[in-house]
Design a protein around this motif. Structure first.
Motif, PDB file in Angstrom:
ATOM      1  N   GLN A 159      37.008  52.119  67.109  1.00  0.00           N
ATOM      2  CA  GLN A 159      36.128  53.004  67.861  1.00  0.00           C
ATOM      3  C   GLN A 159      34.862  52.289  68.333  1.00  0.00           C
ATOM      4  OE1 GLN A 159      36.855  56.040  68.979  1.00  0.00           O
ATOM      5  NE2 GLN A 159      38.860  55.794  68.067  1.00  0.00           N
ATOM      6  N   GLU A 160      34.360  51.357  67.518  1.00  0.00           N
ATOM      7  CA  GLU A 160      33.149  50.621  67.900  1.00  0.00           C
ATOM      8  C   GLU A 160      33.388  49.732  69.112  1.00  0.00           C
ATOM      9  OE1 GLU A 160      31.933  48.570  64.388  1.00  0.00           O
ATOM     10  OE2 GLU A 160      31.345  50.426  63.365  1.00  0.00           O
ATOM     11  N   GLU A 161      34.649  49.348  69.344  1.00  0.00           N
ATOM     12  CA  GLU A 161      34.975  48.492  70.486  1.00  0.00           C
ATOM     13  C   GLU A 161      35.080  49.273  71.792  1.00  0.00           C
ATOM     14  OE1 GLU A 161      38.601  46.496  69.568  1.00  0.00           O
ATOM     15  OE2 GLU A 161      37.838  45.664  67.692  1.00  0.00           O
ATOM     16  N   GLN A 162      35.178  50.585  71.716  1.00  0.00           N
ATOM     17  CA  GLN A 162      35.368  51.424  72.898  1.00  0.00           C
ATOM     18  C   GLN A 162      34.030  51.957  73.396  1.00  0.00           C
ATOM     19  OE1 GLN A 162      38.342  51.285  74.132  1.00  0.00           O
ATOM     20  NE2 GLN A 162      38.977  50.176  72.311  1.00  0.00           N
ATOM     21  N   PRO A 163      33.916  52.193  74.692  1.00  0.00           N
ATOM     22  CA  PRO A 163      32.680  52.771  75.229  1.00  0.00           C
ATOM     23  C   PRO A 163      32.450  54.166  74.622  1.00  0.00           C
ATOM     24  CG  PRO A 163      34.131  52.014  76.996  1.00  0.00           C
ATOM     25  CD  PRO A 163      34.907  51.925  75.727  1.00  0.00           C
ATOM     26  N   PRO A 164      31.191  54.536  74.388  1.00  0.00           N
ATOM     27  CA  PRO A 164      30.891  55.852  73.808  1.00  0.00           C
ATOM     28  C   PRO A 164      31.535  57.011  74.571  1.00  0.00           C
ATOM     29  CG  PRO A 164      28.913  54.521  73.900  1.00  0.00           C
ATOM     30  CD  PRO A 164      29.988  53.750  74.626  1.00  0.00           C
ATOM     31  N   LYS A 165      31.573  56.918  75.893  1.00  0.00           N
ATOM     32  CA  LYS A 165      32.166  57.991  76.701  1.00  0.00           C
ATOM     33  C   LYS A 165      33.647  58.176  76.359  1.00  0.00           C
ATOM     34  CE  LYS A 165      32.618  59.462  81.493  1.00  0.00           C
ATOM     35  NZ  LYS A 165      32.318  59.151  82.881  1.00  0.00           N
ATOM     36  N   MET A 166      34.362  57.067  76.170  1.00  0.00           N
ATOM     37  CA  MET A 166      35.782  57.141  75.837  1.00  0.00           C
ATOM     38  C   MET A 166      35.981  57.714  74.431  1.00  0.00           C
ATOM     39  SD  MET A 166      38.545  54.085  75.947  1.00  0.00           S
ATOM     40  CE  MET A 166      40.094  54.221  75.114  1.00  0.00           C
ATOM     41  N   ARG A 167      35.181  57.250  73.471  1.00  0.00           N
ATOM     42  CA  ARG A 167      35.281  57.773  72.100  1.00  0.00           C
ATOM     43  C   ARG A 167      35.061  59.276  72.083  1.00  0.00           C
ATOM     44  NH1 ARG A 167      31.721  53.292  70.766  1.00  0.00           N
ATOM     45  NH2 ARG A 167      30.102  54.834  70.392  1.00  0.00           N
ATOM     46  N   HIS A 168      34.045  59.717  72.790  1.00  0.00           N
ATOM     47  CA  HIS A 168      33.724  61.143  72.846  1.00  0.00           C
ATOM     48  C   HIS A 168      34.866  61.938  73.481  1.00  0.00           C
ATOM     49  CE1 HIS A 168      31.474  64.830  73.308  1.00  0.00           C
ATOM     50  NE2 HIS A 168      31.772  64.820  74.595  1.00  0.00           N
ATOM     51  N   ALA A 169      35.418  61.430  74.560  1.00  0.00           N
ATOM     52  CA  ALA A 169      36.494  62.153  75.254  1.00  0.00           C
ATOM     53  C   ALA A 169      37.729  62.281  74.369  1.00  0.00           C
ATOM     54  CB  ALA A 169      36.852  61.433  76.560  1.00  0.00           C
ATOM     55  N   TYR A 170      38.104  61.211  73.680  1.00  0.00           N
ATOM     56  CA  TYR A 170      39.285  61.297  72.803  1.00  0.00           C
ATOM     57  C   TYR A 170      39.057  62.286  71.671  1.00  0.00           C
ATOM     58  CZ  TYR A 170      42.557  58.029  74.796  1.00  0.00           C
ATOM     59  OH  TYR A 170      43.479  57.450  75.617  1.00  0.00           O
ATOM     60  N   ARG A 171      37.879  62.291  71.115  1.00  0.00           N
ATOM     61  CA  ARG A 171      37.602  63.245  70.033  1.00  0.00           C
ATOM     62  C   ARG A 171      37.556  64.674  70.566  1.00  0.00           C
ATOM     63  NH1 ARG A 171      33.993  58.913  67.478  1.00  0.00           N
ATOM     64  NH2 ARG A 171      35.303  58.234  65.757  1.00  0.00           N
ATOM     65  N   ARG A 172      36.927  64.851  71.699  1.00  0.00           N
ATOM     66  CA  ARG A 172      36.790  66.196  72.259  1.00  0.00           C
ATOM     67  C   ARG A 172      38.136  66.792  72.679  1.00  0.00           C
ATOM     68  NH1 ARG A 172      33.230  68.089  77.507  1.00  0.00           N
ATOM     69  NH2 ARG A 172      33.817  70.261  77.355  1.00  0.00           N
ATOM     70  N   TYR A 173      38.989  65.986  73.278  1.00  0.00           N
ATOM     71  CA  TYR A 173      40.248  66.490  73.831  1.00  0.00           C
ATOM     72  C   TYR A 173      41.478  66.116  72.996  1.00  0.00           C
ATOM     73  CZ  TYR A 173      37.350  67.379  77.887  1.00  0.00           C
ATOM     74  OH  TYR A 173      36.364  67.827  78.720  1.00  0.00           O
ATOM     75  N   ALA A 174      41.289  65.716  71.761  1.00  0.00           N
ATOM     76  CA  ALA A 174      42.403  65.246  70.924  1.00  0.00           C
ATOM     77  C   ALA A 174      43.537  66.270  70.856  1.00  0.00           C
ATOM     78  CB  ALA A 174      41.907  64.904  69.521  1.00  0.00           C
ATOM     79  N   ARG A 175      43.221  67.517  70.596  1.00  0.00           N
ATOM     80  CA  ARG A 175      44.276  68.533  70.486  1.00  0.00           C
ATOM     81  C   ARG A 175      45.025  68.694  71.809  1.00  0.00           C
ATOM     82  NH1 ARG A 175      42.691  74.430  70.082  1.00  0.00           N
ATOM     83  NH2 ARG A 175      44.358  75.083  71.421  1.00  0.00           N
TER      84      ARG A 175
END
Length: 117
Positions: free
Chosen positions: A70-86
């Motif tokens: 997760q630290e290697e990914q841009p914050p925007k991408m990390r947030h999107a994956y967590r937000r839209y995981a389901r």
């Protein structure tokens, strides 16, 4: 979105998950990770191929708690994956229950793949 082709004849369209993109003269839509049933119905009606990115979605969703990745990914991408995981997990299964034609594609290079050698 981009349309590519030769002699003015688009053959391919890369898109996310919008139903409006199925009205294009292109013959394929890539990803469509969050497409809903109405988008798949339009794709089936127009004969548009889906080129899904199943492995990439599965790879990142399975590693949501892997802090080193997760630290290697841009914050925007990390947030999107967590937000839209389901929704993304549901989207992995959704195309199988439709009449849309599926083509193969790859996003090799977006994830480590040397371990499969």
């Amino acid at each position: 979105m981009r349309v590519t082709g030769t002699a003015g004849r688009p053959r391919h369209r890369a898109a996310g998950s919008t139903t409006s993109s199925t009205g294009c003269p292109g013959t394929a839509i890539e990803h469509a990770c969050l497409a809903d049933p109405s988008a798949y119905a339009l794709m089936a009606e127009y004969g548009t191929f889906l080129v899904p990115t199943q492995y990439v979605q599965t790879y990142f969703l399975a590693r949501l708690d892997d802090e080193s990745l997760q630290e290697e990914q841009p914050p925007k991408m990390r947030h999107a994956y967590r937000r839209y995981a389901r929704d993304l997990r549901e989207g992995l299964r959704r195309p199988a229950g439709t009449d849309v034609r599926i083509a193969f594609g790859t996003d090799a290079g977006m994830f480590p793949y040397a371990h499969g050698r």
